[in-house]
Design a protein around this motif. Sequence first.
Motif, PDB file in Angstrom:
ATOM      1  N   SER A   1       0.758  -1.354  -0.283  1.00 41.21           N
ATOM      2  CA  SER A   1      -0.668  -0.092   0.121  1.00 41.21           C
ATOM      3  C   SER A   1       0.710   1.552  -0.146  1.00 41.21           C
ATOM      4  O   SER A   1       0.738   2.234  -0.417  1.00 41.21           O
ATOM      5  CB  SER A   1      -1.504  -0.008   1.208  1.00 41.21           C
ATOM      6  OG  SER A   1      -1.681   1.692   1.237  1.00 41.21           O
TER       7      SER A   1
ATOM      8  N   GLU B   1     -19.106   1.109 -10.088  1.00 37.91           N
ATOM      9  CA  GLU B   1     -17.375   0.311  -9.393  1.00 37.91           C
ATOM     10  C   GLU B   1     -16.224   0.885  -8.852  1.00 37.91           C
ATOM     11  O   GLU B   1     -16.040   0.447  -7.927  1.00 37.91           O
ATOM     12  CB  GLU B   1     -16.707  -0.079 -10.925  1.00 37.91           C
ATOM     13  CG  GLU B   1     -15.257  -0.242 -10.969  1.00 37.91           C
ATOM     14  CD  GLU B   1     -14.535  -0.208 -12.518  1.00 37.91           C
ATOM     15  OE1 GLU B   1     -13.436  -0.113 -12.520  1.00 37.91           O
ATOM     16  OE2 GLU B   1     -15.254  -0.170 -13.616  1.00 37.91           O
ATOM     17  N   ILE B   2     -17.079   2.591  -8.724  1.00 40.10           N
ATOM     18  CA  ILE B   2     -15.839   3.190  -7.607  1.00 40.10           C
ATOM     19  C   ILE B   2     -16.264   3.064  -6.384  1.00 40.10           C
ATOM     20  O   ILE B   2     -15.872   2.421  -5.082  1.00 40.10           O
ATOM     21  CB  ILE B   2     -15.811   4.962  -8.204  1.00 40.10           C
ATOM     22  CG1 ILE B   2     -15.124   5.216  -9.664  1.00 40.10           C
ATOM     23  CG2 ILE B   2     -15.235   5.516  -6.959  1.00 40.10           C
ATOM     24  CD1 ILE B   2     -16.097   6.967  -9.778  1.00 40.10           C
ATOM     25  N   ARG B   3     -17.699   2.981  -6.076  1.00 36.88           N
ATOM     26  CA  ARG B   3     -18.197   2.849  -4.683  1.00 36.88           C
ATOM     27  C   ARG B   3     -17.563   1.276  -4.473  1.00 36.88           C
ATOM     28  O   ARG B   3     -16.336   1.167  -3.247  1.00 36.88           O
ATOM     29  CB  ARG B   3     -19.254   2.812  -4.524  1.00 36.88           C
ATOM     30  CG  ARG B   3     -19.959   2.363  -3.125  1.00 36.88           C
ATOM     31  CD  ARG B   3     -21.055   1.978  -3.514  1.00 36.88           C
ATOM     32  NE  ARG B   3     -21.987   0.480  -4.418  1.00 36.88           N
ATOM     33  CZ  ARG B   3     -23.077  -0.276  -5.021  1.00 36.88           C
ATOM     34  NH1 ARG B   3     -23.947   0.461  -5.436  1.00 36.88           N
ATOM     35  NH2 ARG B   3     -22.601  -1.369  -5.947  1.00 36.88           N
ATOM     36  N   ASP B   4     -17.340   0.167  -5.091  1.00 34.61           N
ATOM     37  CA  ASP B   4     -16.994  -1.218  -5.091  1.00 34.61           C
ATOM     38  C   ASP B   4     -15.562  -1.326  -5.012  1.00 34.61           C
ATOM     39  O   ASP B   4     -14.924  -1.698  -3.375  1.00 34.61           O
ATOM     40  CB  ASP B   4     -17.229  -2.049  -5.647  1.00 34.61           C
ATOM     41  CG  ASP B   4     -18.790  -2.118  -6.424  1.00 34.61           C
ATOM     42  OD1 ASP B   4     -19.447  -1.749  -4.902  1.00 34.61           O
ATOM     43  OD2 ASP B   4     -19.141  -2.264  -7.302  1.00 34.61           O
ATOM     44  N   GLN B   5     -14.761  -0.269  -5.781  1.00 34.23           N
ATOM     45  CA  GLN B   5     -13.464  -0.395  -4.819  1.00 34.23           C
ATOM     46  C   GLN B   5     -12.888   0.340  -3.624  1.00 34.23           C
ATOM     47  O   GLN B   5     -12.323  -0.239  -2.543  1.00 34.23           O
ATOM     48  CB  GLN B   5     -12.924   0.384  -6.171  1.00 34.23           C
ATOM     49  CG  GLN B   5     -11.232   0.578  -6.123  1.00 34.23           C
ATOM     50  CD  GLN B   5     -10.966   1.336  -6.991  1.00 34.23           C
ATOM     51  OE1 GLN B   5     -10.315   2.917  -7.566  1.00 34.23           O
ATOM     52  NE2 GLN B   5      -9.560   0.710  -7.934  1.00 34.23           N
ATOM     53  N   ILE B   6     -13.748   1.167  -3.331  1.00 35.07           N
ATOM     54  CA  ILE B   6     -13.438   2.353  -2.145  1.00 35.07           C
ATOM     55  C   ILE B   6     -13.762   1.547  -0.692  1.00 35.07           C
ATOM     56  O   ILE B   6     -12.962   1.090  -0.167  1.00 35.07           O
ATOM     57  CB  ILE B   6     -14.324   3.645  -2.172  1.00 35.07           C
ATOM     58  CG1 ILE B   6     -14.137   4.632  -3.235  1.00 35.07           C
ATOM     59  CG2 ILE B   6     -14.399   4.152  -0.690  1.00 35.07           C
ATOM     60  CD1 ILE B   6     -14.576   5.820  -2.912  1.00 35.07           C
TER      61      ILE B   6
ATOM     62  N   LEU C   1     -14.025  -1.546  -1.131  1.00 39.14           N
ATOM     63  CA  LEU C   1     -13.352  -2.970  -0.943  1.00 39.14           C
ATOM     64  C   LEU C   1     -11.912  -2.763  -0.390  1.00 39.14           C
ATOM     65  O   LEU C   1     -10.943  -3.786  -0.419  1.00 39.14           O
ATOM     66  CB  LEU C   1     -13.929  -4.034  -2.493  1.00 39.14           C
ATOM     67  CG  LEU C   1     -14.780  -4.797  -2.101  1.00 39.14           C
ATOM     68  CD1 LEU C   1     -14.565  -5.694  -3.973  1.00 39.14           C
ATOM     69  CD2 LEU C   1     -15.125  -5.597  -1.461  1.00 39.14           C
ATOM     70  N   GLN C   2     -11.817  -1.843   0.231  1.00 38.94           N
ATOM     71  CA  GLN C   2     -10.021  -1.293  -0.086  1.00 38.94           C
ATOM     72  C   GLN C   2     -10.101  -2.308   1.293  1.00 38.94           C
ATOM     73  O   GLN C   2     -11.096  -2.680   2.365  1.00 38.94           O
ATOM     74  CB  GLN C   2     -10.339   0.397   0.279  1.00 38.94           C
ATOM     75  CG  GLN C   2     -10.667   1.234  -1.031  1.00 38.94           C
ATOM     76  CD  GLN C   2      -8.981   1.279  -2.140  1.00 38.94           C
ATOM     77  OE1 GLN C   2      -7.895   0.449  -1.246  1.00 38.94           O
ATOM     78  NE2 GLN C   2      -9.229   1.109  -3.047  1.00 38.94           N
TER      79      GLN C   2
ATOM     80  N   ASP D   1     -11.456   6.242 -17.248  1.00 42.19           N
ATOM     81  CA  ASP D   1     -10.431   6.782 -16.411  1.00 42.19           C
ATOM     82  C   ASP D   1     -10.195   7.760 -16.225  1.00 42.19           C
ATOM     83  O   ASP D   1     -10.181   8.119 -14.583  1.00 42.19           O
ATOM     84  CB  ASP D   1      -9.237   5.918 -17.456  1.00 42.19           C
ATOM     85  CG  ASP D   1      -8.635   4.526 -17.199  1.00 42.19           C
ATOM     86  OD1 ASP D   1      -9.482   3.570 -17.088  1.00 42.19           O
ATOM     87  OD2 ASP D   1      -8.142   4.384 -18.329  1.00 42.19           O
TER      88      ASP D   1
ATOM     89  N   SER E   1     -13.606   9.559  -8.142  1.00 44.66           N
ATOM     90  CA  SER E   1     -12.672   8.609  -6.916  1.00 44.66           C
ATOM     91  C   SER E   1     -13.136   9.462  -5.715  1.00 44.66           C
ATOM     92  O   SER E   1     -12.510   9.446  -4.962  1.00 44.66           O
ATOM     93  CB  SER E   1     -11.523   7.865  -7.517  1.00 44.66           C
ATOM     94  OG  SER E   1     -12.166   6.684  -7.928  1.00 44.66           O
TER      95      SER E   1
ATOM     96  N   ARG F   1     -13.457   9.850  -2.314  1.00 43.52           N
ATOM     97  CA  ARG F   1     -12.811   8.713  -1.219  1.00 43.52           C
ATOM     98  C   ARG F   1     -12.770  10.625  -0.362  1.00 43.52           C
ATOM     99  O   ARG F   1     -12.484  10.039   1.052  1.00 43.52           O
ATOM    100  CB  ARG F   1     -11.361   8.873  -1.533  1.00 43.52           C
ATOM    101  CG  ARG F   1     -11.403   7.600  -2.419  1.00 43.52           C
ATOM    102  CD  ARG F   1      -9.790   7.523  -2.589  1.00 43.52           C
ATOM    103  NE  ARG F   1     -10.108   5.829  -3.236  1.00 43.52           N
ATOM    104  CZ  ARG F   1      -9.623   5.865  -4.546  1.00 43.52           C
ATOM    105  NH1 ARG F   1      -9.894   6.405  -5.488  1.00 43.52           N
ATOM    106  NH2 ARG F   1      -9.472   4.278  -4.932  1.00 43.52           N
TER     107      ARG F   1
END
Length: 493
Positions: A296, A332-337, A339-340, A379, A386, A390
């Motif tokens: 990280s 997709e942004i929500r899931d990535q955040i 799942l961090q 992208d 994002s 965030r």
Amino acid sequence: MERPHLKLPPWAKSLSARLLVLTVSFVMLAEIFVFAPSVARFRIDWLKAHLDSGYLAALALEATPDQMIPDDLEKELLSNAGIEAVILRREDRKLLLQRDDMPAKVDKDVNVTDFSIPMALMEGLSTLSQTGDRMLRVVGMPSMAPDFEIEILVHEESLTEAMRNFGWRVFGLSLMISFFTAGLVYFALNRLMVRPMRTLTRDMIRFRENPQDKSSVITPGLRDDEIGVARQELAIMQQDLQAMLNQRRRLAALGTAATKISHDLRNALATSMLMTEQLAKSEDDEVRAVVPRLLSSMERAVYISEQTLSFARETPPPRDLARFTLIELIEEIRDQILLQKSEPLLDGAVGENPDGKMPCTARIEIDLPDNVMLEADYDMLFRAFSNLIRNPLEAGADLVSITHSITNGLEELGESDEPRSFIEVSISDNGPGLPEKAIKNLFVPFAGSGRVGGTGLGLAIARELISTHHGDLRLVATGPDGAVFLVKLPFIA
């Protein structure tokens, strides 16, 4: 491309010369309207004066006992009066004086008692432009005896010559008045306006030649009129421009440095990641637990380096356009955040650890239509949204709500005349809001960060990426109950 070196124009093409010519022209134009009435009035006065002279000559005849005078004396009286003949009408008799025995032929009758301004102007211009000699019979009442009517015969050539001489005198006097007035106006306006404007122009040229030289900034001065305000505003603008140029110079230097740092950092991280992969195979649980944190940190270092390098570019990167729905991008942004991992990744999103010991407490609620299709760089918009989602989570918010509104065909896109539909995406949170410093420098790089350790590039980059897609990003509200950002983007209806 090298720009041409500008210089102040020569005096013949300057504002001073044009001001002088215009002033003289305007005064002479005004004198034209004075000249015609003056000439017309001179004609009437000239005729009346000759009527009076003729009356005096007739009185000399009337004073004799038998009302007879020698021919030589009669001709001398008429010659001195400047007339050819005179007729004085009494109630009971008529007196006649004439140079020749044969009466002259009359070409035009003039009655000075029948006076009107238009007629006087036309008759005056007619006499002034006369080329031949006409015999005028002038009828009127002398000023010394208004009760008697008198007629005289006079050559128009004498009147025309007298009027032209008078006209030249008027023209010469008008010319003197014009130049005198123009000189006064010229020197007054030249001192009040032209000279300050030339000074202002000279200062602007000097600043343009070297905008980074602080000595080239205009000194405002003490004037409080429009020119004084212009100098003050221009001085402020030049100061702001110098500050902007200094900032861009620093950004350019930073971009060059970031390019080298990013290259060297990637090489160093490549080795570090290989070492980290070996650590991940360790049988020690504590060592394996450290590996994700190491990865990280490495990824965060690469991200910050690339983020700084991207913003330092003078032009935005080219877009790779594709068609996709807005809701799939946001989900997709929500899931990535969410799942961090529990520790901050990149910009510090909060998530859940793989072992499930620290479940994610943050919520991202989405209320977007599933039929809004965008034609954009996936992208770029992923990175922009994002940052916006965030940031409040990093600041302490546990709820981010994403809502929308649509405007159909009411606006135009860029230089195209085709109306487009826009979707306005509202991103609100329940965090502590933005500090005052961050609000003042919200989209200013390296100055608009709302948290300790931030670079202040997130919102600046997000706005630039959205603007690249002909959209807009702005802060709608902020306070202790949270902040609201609004993203406006065109979509395919």
